[in-house]
Design a protein around this motif. Structure first.
Motif, mmCIF file in Angstrom:
data_model
loop_
_atom_site.group_PDB
_atom_site.id
_atom_site.type_symbol
_atom_site.label_atom_id
_atom_site.label_comp_id
_atom_site.label_asym_id
_atom_site.label_seq_id
_atom_site.Cartn_x
_atom_site.Cartn_y
_atom_site.Cartn_z
ATOM 1 N N UNK A 201 0.847 -1.192 0.000
ATOM 2 C CA UNK A 201 0.000 0.000 0.000
ATOM 3 C C UNK A 201 0.886 1.248 0.000
ATOM 4 N N UNK A 202 0.676 2.108 -0.980
ATOM 5 C CA UNK A 202 1.438 3.356 -1.066
ATOM 6 C C UNK A 202 0.487 4.501 -1.390
ATOM 7 N N UNK A 203 0.929 5.722 -1.169
ATOM 8 C CA UNK A 203 0.138 6.906 -1.478
ATOM 9 C C UNK A 203 1.056 7.930 -2.124
ATOM 10 N N UNK A 204 0.543 8.667 -3.100
ATOM 11 C CA UNK A 204 1.399 9.616 -3.818
ATOM 12 C C UNK A 204 0.572 10.779 -4.322
ATOM 13 N N UNK A 205 1.299 11.788 -4.767
ATOM 14 C CA UNK A 205 0.698 12.977 -5.353
ATOM 15 C C UNK A 205 1.732 13.574 -6.300
ATOM 16 N N UNK A 206 1.314 14.103 -7.483
ATOM 17 C CA UNK A 206 2.301 14.573 -8.452
ATOM 18 C C UNK A 206 3.162 15.731 -7.970
ATOM 19 N N UNK A 207 2.678 16.557 -7.053
ATOM 20 C CA UNK A 207 3.458 17.701 -6.588
ATOM 21 C C UNK A 207 3.026 18.106 -5.184
ATOM 22 N N UNK A 208 3.878 18.878 -4.538
ATOM 23 C CA UNK A 208 3.586 19.429 -3.210
ATOM 24 C C UNK A 208 3.170 18.339 -2.236
ATOM 25 N N UNK A 210 4.855 15.139 0.497
ATOM 26 C CA UNK A 210 5.924 14.370 1.132
ATOM 27 C C UNK A 210 5.284 13.181 1.823
ATOM 28 N N UNK A 211 5.851 11.986 1.638
ATOM 29 C CA UNK A 211 5.326 10.791 2.282
ATOM 30 C C UNK A 211 6.354 10.244 3.256
ATOM 31 N N UNK A 212 5.858 9.677 4.334
ATOM 32 C CA UNK A 212 6.749 9.060 5.311
ATOM 33 C C UNK A 212 5.970 8.060 6.140
ATOM 34 N N UNK A 213 6.706 7.239 6.876
ATOM 35 C CA UNK A 213 6.132 6.233 7.753
ATOM 36 C C UNK A 213 6.330 6.677 9.196
ATOM 37 N N UNK A 214 5.255 6.652 9.956
ATOM 38 C CA UNK A 214 5.327 6.931 11.388
ATOM 39 C C UNK A 214 4.744 5.713 12.099
ATOM 40 N N UNK A 215 5.604 4.917 12.721
ATOM 41 C CA UNK A 215 5.150 3.651 13.277
ATOM 42 C C UNK A 215 4.697 2.750 12.145
ATOM 43 N N UNK A 216 3.438 2.345 12.192
ATOM 44 C CA UNK A 216 2.869 1.565 11.094
ATOM 45 C C UNK A 216 1.794 2.349 10.351
ATOM 46 N N UNK A 217 1.969 3.672 10.361
ATOM 47 C CA UNK A 217 1.049 4.551 9.638
ATOM 48 C C UNK A 217 1.781 5.224 8.488
ATOM 49 N N UNK A 218 1.162 5.197 7.347
ATOM 50 C CA UNK A 218 1.674 5.884 6.160
ATOM 51 C C UNK A 218 1.052 7.274 6.120
ATOM 52 N N UNK A 219 1.881 8.286 5.944
ATOM 53 C CA UNK A 219 1.395 9.663 5.924
ATOM 54 C C UNK A 219 1.817 10.372 4.648
ATOM 55 N N UNK A 220 0.967 11.284 4.188
ATOM 56 C CA UNK A 220 1.297 12.189 3.093
ATOM 57 C C UNK A 220 0.836 13.578 3.500
ATOM 58 N N UNK A 221 1.707 14.557 3.332
ATOM 59 C CA UNK A 221 1.365 15.922 3.717
ATOM 60 C C UNK A 221 1.988 16.896 2.731
ATOM 61 N N UNK A 239 -2.794 6.789 6.453
ATOM 62 C CA UNK A 239 -3.242 5.488 5.967
ATOM 63 C C UNK A 239 -2.800 4.423 6.956
ATOM 64 N N UNK A 240 -3.762 3.640 7.431
ATOM 65 C CA UNK A 240 -3.441 2.510 8.301
ATOM 66 C C UNK A 240 -4.222 1.292 7.840
ATOM 67 N N UNK A 241 -3.796 0.126 8.301
ATOM 68 C CA UNK A 241 -4.458 -1.126 7.933
ATOM 69 C C UNK A 241 -4.672 -1.979 9.174
ATOM 70 N N UNK A 253 8.356 3.970 2.202
ATOM 71 C CA UNK A 253 7.091 4.692 2.265
ATOM 72 C C UNK A 253 5.925 3.803 1.860
ATOM 73 N N UNK A 254 5.959 2.535 2.278
ATOM 74 C CA UNK A 254 4.952 1.558 1.873
ATOM 75 C C UNK A 254 4.539 0.702 3.062
ATOM 76 N N UNK A 255 3.234 0.389 3.147
ATOM 77 C CA UNK A 255 2.744 -0.625 4.067
ATOM 78 C C UNK A 255 2.742 -1.965 3.338
ATOM 79 N N UNK A 256 3.236 -3.001 3.991
ATOM 80 C CA UNK A 256 3.356 -4.315 3.367
ATOM 81 C C UNK A 256 2.500 -5.312 4.143
ATOM 82 N N UNK A 257 1.499 -5.854 3.469
ATOM 83 C CA UNK A 257 0.590 -6.834 4.071
ATOM 84 C C UNK A 257 0.922 -8.196 3.479
ATOM 85 N N UNK A 258 1.202 -9.178 4.361
ATOM 86 C CA UNK A 258 1.569 -10.518 3.894
ATOM 87 C C UNK A 258 0.709 -11.581 4.551
ATOM 88 N N UNK A 259 0.291 -12.531 3.731
ATOM 89 C CA UNK A 259 -0.349 -13.767 4.191
ATOM 90 C C UNK A 259 -1.582 -13.520 5.052
#
Length: 779
Positions: A201-208, A210-221, A239-241, A253-259
């Motif tokens: 799981x990833x999140x993106x935007x063409x401009x303006x 920044x993405x980062x991981x905080x604990x097990x939360x994906x953030x974009x700001x 973004x959380x799962x 900058x990705x959440x990885x879900x397995x099995x």
């Protein structure tokens, strides 16, 4: 209680009710969904979800999935002052040139000094409604293969999208919704065998962004561009799962879900638009979502949504074809009578889009509702005031979604102060004005080109939308709230009227008929004129409404008396030209484009009630001739507008013909100003590109074919086409005066009806051609 029945014996009506109606109802209720047998290849095939603030359009890819995310408040730009405060000094010269027939010279002068300063709408700080970003889901499977039994659906009854398929003996399912209760976006992924779900799981935007991981939360700001010294808008997405089985880890900058056997992905997002605590809001909503059981959250979402959606049901006797939606649209366009379920689906889809794209306390739907897949949205995704944002709201009152008009009222109230500055700068006038375009920052200045940007009917037209909410609700508290807006608009028009030398009427000058132009006797063309018909109609209607409001509220008797005197000096609601058509301008100019997309001079026919077949048959006939010359093609919003006009003229077959033209499948996304509108596979209307006003205008037109209440009485089935005459039923539509209407028909004849109202005062109802005084049932 009103329960009137006609023509048929009671026993036959009972048979009809028990055996005939439920089958139709069940068939068309089942058809209240969009579905496809393959993933979306382009955005115009995706399924739109929204809860009035958050938007989401999943493409249903089985290997890789892209879900476009939106927030109704995400705008670049910032407040600005683009007024030319010396412009009003040019008015005498401009008006004199128009009197002398030198309209082209007047327009050239206005292009230099009577438009907005700066870049206008071309760049920031005017700004643009933008996509929030994209959620990317990258799936992997234990073995290669190709899915079977693939299906993507959007349920209008539940505001939930789904994707289902089989791969290597495993049933994979997904559900998506933008929570009407918890205010987060939700994606549930599941496999019917343990350990078979693997996704990044990833999140993106063409401009303006920044993405980062905080604990097990994906953030974009990020922060958007403002274009001036004011800070640009900030946003934050989390973004959380939550899993059943398997493991959750992070990788850059990705959440990885397995099995896993199930994963519920939550997106919580907000902007700082009027919301300094936006970061805390996203955390609070995310925390609440994670604590909930998925099934419970889903049920609460459905219940909150259905409180709005279930107010109205429409069923039309005839086939409701259950084939993939893209094929269904093509089939209908080729044979419109083959699928009576599709007009019902389109109408309810329009209601769905209204519910999904606005909410109390936020913003009204813009040119794209709340669904954009670009940074630079076409026409900035702004609020066009020369038909488009008004059309967005035309279906809400009759469709029993009255409160969804209120965000527009709040937007308009926000235009008053900047509109007062613009009125002084360009006209040295009282009151407030807005021209052709506006945004969330309160832009009221003329556009950057006089040919289209100086049209000044926008603010008065907005007042029609505000008035309609009162007309349908009789809410005097609301009327008192909007009265200063209406009065300020009327004060502006009252103070700029000048006498036309040829007719002696009081008119606007300079002005224009929205986006249209004409030939001058010298062969040159211009748009600038005095007294275009739409101005005359809007001012007449506005003055009448303000007079009524003042008397209702017991105030401003002097101002109301002034307007009553002015009404006597205004041009009539319409003037018939030598060719029998309604004139668009005071002069019978030769048109540069007889089939022009705008038909602004028929404003008196719709949305106003100045022209009706009953009260003004000659003007109604002139409108009919105007429409014949204008033709039936155009961008989708123009086709929908013509459908509305024909419904008001009580020509159901012609209105139905326009609807079948609206349902013309297309993939074209290039900007179009002429013929060639249509509909995308996901039922978004195509200008092209996507403009949501065609959806809303078409929905309003279908309602107008079934029920009208503008001419002093409630008219049941005023424009029923032959294709719908076999039978049908509607429940929950609204009429002016705060009446709720149910009715059924067979063979084109109303067989029963029920009207509920706020009191027992008699109301006029036209049933099967006869007007009757009816005592309504109390609500």
């Amino acid at each position: 209680m009103i329960r009137k029945q006609f023509s048929l014996p009671y026993w036959l009506l009972a048979v009809f009710a028990v055996f005939f109606r439920p089958a139709t109802s069940q068939a068309q209720d089942k058809a209240l969904k969009l579905w496809f047998d393959k993933p979306a290849k382009v955005w115009e095939e995706t399924l739109p979800l929204g809860n009035g603030r958050l938007g989401m359009t999943p493409d249903g890819g089985w290997n890789r999935e892209k879900i476009v995310l939106n927030d109704i408040t995400l705008w670049s730009g910032a407040p600005q002052d683009a007024n030319n405060y010396e412009a009003y000094k040019l008015l005498p010269q401009i008006r004199q040139l128009i009197r002398e027939g030198k309209n082209d010279e007047a327009q050239a002068l206005m292009d230099k000094s009577f438009v907005c300063t700066g870049k206008g709408s071309a760049d920031v700080p005017f700004g643009c409604f933008q996509m929030l970003g994209e959620l990317h889901l990258d799936y992997s499977y234990p073995a290669p293969g190709t899915p079977t039994n693939y299906k993507r659906t959007l349920s209008l009854n539940h505001a939930i999208a789904a994707t289902n398929y089989q791969l290597n003996g495993v049933n994979y399912s997904r559900e998506y919704f933008t929570d009407f209760n918890g205010d987060v976006a939700v994606v549930r992924l599941a496999a019917d065998k343990p350990g078979m779900l693997n996704v990044k799981v990833a999140i993106s935007r063409p401009e303006n962004a920044a993405t980062n991981i905080v604990g097990k939360e994906l953030q974009m700001s990020g922060q958007l561009k403002s274009g001036n010294e004011n800070p640009g808008m900030k946003y934050l997405s989390r973004v959380q799962a939550k899993l059943k089985g398997g493991s959750l880890s992070t990788n850059e900058d990705t959440l990885v879900i397995k099995d896993a056997s199930e994963a519920v992905i939550y997106v919580s997002t907000a902007t700082d638009f009027r919301n300094p605590g936006y970061k805390e809001q996203t955390q609070r909503l995310m925390t609440a979502a994670l604590k909930q059981d998925y099934a419970q959250q889903k049920n609460k979402h459905i219940a909150a949504y259905k409180r709005l959606f279930d107010r109205v049901s429409v069923n039309i006797v005839g086939p409701a074809i259950d084939v993939p939606t893209d094929q269904r649209l093509l089939n209908f366009h080729n044979a419109p009578a083959s699928d009576n379920g599709l007009p019902v689906l389109f109408y309810q889809f329009g209601r769905y889009l209204s519910i999904s794209s606005t909410r109390l306390g936020l913003l009204p739907p813009n040119l794209q509702g709340l669904w954009a897949n670009q940074i630079q949205t076409p026409w900035n995704g702004d609020y066009h005031l020369d038909v488009n944002v008004q059309m967005n709201h035309w279906p809400v009152e009759v469709s029993n979604l009255s409160e969804l008009n209120l965000p527009l009222a709040e937007l308009v109230k926000g235009l008053v102060k900047p509109g007062e500055r613009t009125a002084k700068a360009y006209y040295n006038a009282e009151g407030w004005v807005a021209h052709v375009i506006t945004n969330v920052w309160g832009f009221t200045e003329p556009g950057e080109s006089a040919s289209w940007g100086v049209t000044k009917s926008g603010s008065g037209w907005l007042c029609n939308n505000l008035w309609e909410h009162y007309a349908f609700t009789n809410d005097k508290k609301y009327l008192a709230d909007i009265y200063p807006v209406l009065k300020g608009s009327a004060a502006f028009y009252n103070s700029i009227l000048v006498k036309d030398d040829k007719t002696g009427w009081l008119v606007t000058s300079p002005s224009s008929s929205p986006e249209n132009s004409f030939y001058l006797p010298n062969g040159k063309h211009a748009s600038i004129c005095s007294g275009p018909t739409i101005d005359n109609q809007i001012i007449r209607e506005l003055f009448m409404n303000v007079i009524t409001a003042a008397k209702t509220l017991g105030k401003d008797a002097g101002f109301a008396a002034t307007l009553e005197e002015r009404l006597k000096q205004l041009p009539p609601a319409g003037v018939v030209g030598k060719d029998g058509r309604l004139m668009e301008w005071l002069e019978e100019y030769k048109e540069t484009e007889p089939t022009h997309r705008h038909i602004s001079h028929l404003y008196g026919l719709y949305p106003a009630s100045l022209i009706t077949p009953e009260a003004t048959p000659d003007l109604a006939e002139a409108c009919r001739k105007t429409l014949e010359v204008r033709g039936d093609d155009g961008p989708s919003w123009s086709i929908a507008y013509k459908q509305l006009f024909w419904a008001r003229l009580h020509d159901g077959n012609r209105a139905f013909k326009l609807f079948s033209g609206l349902i013309k499948p297309t993939y074209n996304t290039e900007i179009n100003y002429g013929p060639g509108g249509g509909i995308y596979p996901n039922m978004f209307s195509a200008g092209p590109p996507f403009q949501i006003d065609g959806n809303f205008g078409g929905a309003a037109a279908i309602a107008e074919m079934l029920l009208q209440s503008h001419a002093g009485f409630i008219d049941l089935l005023p424009a029923l086409p032959d294709a719908w005459k076999a039978g049908g039923e509607i429940k929950g539509l609204k009429a002016r005066g705060n009446y709720t209407v149910d009715l059924a028909w067979k063979d084109g004849i109303v067989t029963s009806y029920r009207i509920k109202g706020p009191d027992r005062k008699k109301v006029k109802v036209k049933v099967n051609g006869t007007i009757k005084d009816i005592t309504p049932e109390l609500k």
